[in-house]
Design an enzyme around this catalytic site. Sequence first.
Site, mmCIF file in Angstrom:
data_model
loop_
_atom_site.group_PDB
_atom_site.id
_atom_site.type_symbol
_atom_site.label_atom_id
_atom_site.label_comp_id
_atom_site.label_asym_id
_atom_site.label_seq_id
_atom_site.Cartn_x
_atom_site.Cartn_y
_atom_site.Cartn_z
ATOM 1 N N ARG A 1 0.839 -1.204 0.000
ATOM 2 C CA ARG A 1 0.000 0.000 0.000
ATOM 3 C C ARG A 1 0.874 1.253 0.000
ATOM 4 N NH1 ARG A 1 -4.333 0.470 4.447
ATOM 5 N NH2 ARG A 1 -5.098 2.115 3.042
ATOM 6 N N CYS B 1 -0.957 6.357 8.918
ATOM 7 C CA CYS B 1 -1.364 5.093 8.299
ATOM 8 C C CYS B 1 -2.408 5.446 7.246
ATOM 9 C CB CYS B 1 -1.891 4.122 9.352
ATOM 10 S SG CYS B 1 -3.253 4.786 10.345
#
Length: 281
Positions: A180, A238
Amino acid sequence: MAGWTTLVQAETLSVGLARPDVVVLDCRFDLADNNAGENAWMQAHVPGARYAHLDRDLSGPLQASKGRHPWPDAAEFRERLGRWGISPQTQVVAYDADSGAFAARAWFLLRALGHEKVAVLDGGWKRWTALGLPVDNKVPVPISAKYHAEFDARRILDADQVAEALQAGELLVDARAPARFRGEEERLDRVAGHVPGAVNRPLTDNLADGRFKSPGQLAEEFRALLHGSPANQLIAMCGSGVTACHHLLAMERAGMPGARLFAPSWSGWISDPARPVATGE
């Protein structure tokens, strides 16, 4: 500083459940099924545990610029604490399914209020049940408590503050999985990639065999990331400001308190299409 303040082991909590000042929060959650964690709690949980829903209890109302899990309003979060019977003197223990990724969000919310006696159950529900410790499915009787505190705004940053911090040479650490971060896959947000200048340390790097690494090992690893800078020069992020709290917990366990949170994180950063996006390493 009295009480459990970072982690507590299952064996210790199993004895401490009898203490009148202990409140346990079940933070199990599944990003793919928002009801899965609460359904699991209703079936079985650590005796006496209240359920803390990530969307409903540990986040504020959705606002694009604040990401998928906005940092909650202090007054609203204090009201939730009161419903759970949590006062400033309460020893709080949060747990989730295993890694502490969601429980760490509850931990940092309380820590940002100045609450000292809050810890995450190391190994979570998985280790608790593997040890054969008691469980039940009783819904705790509501207990009313009062809580008066404000969040420490110095530890909660928005996108503009993060951009300024990067310009000043501070360290932005992204807790997402490497694929990611590199922009190779993205199932949750509309844009793949990362904030230019960020470095990647997946939250799983804080763990060994499903539990947190030793304080010494964590300290060595975070000092290597910081290259001699103090802990308060590190900003954790995040996808939405939830699992980044795992790094803040790991650093406090390592004796390195003071790191900060990019609360909207990646989902908040990309809310403005003018902000730059990087891919690859």
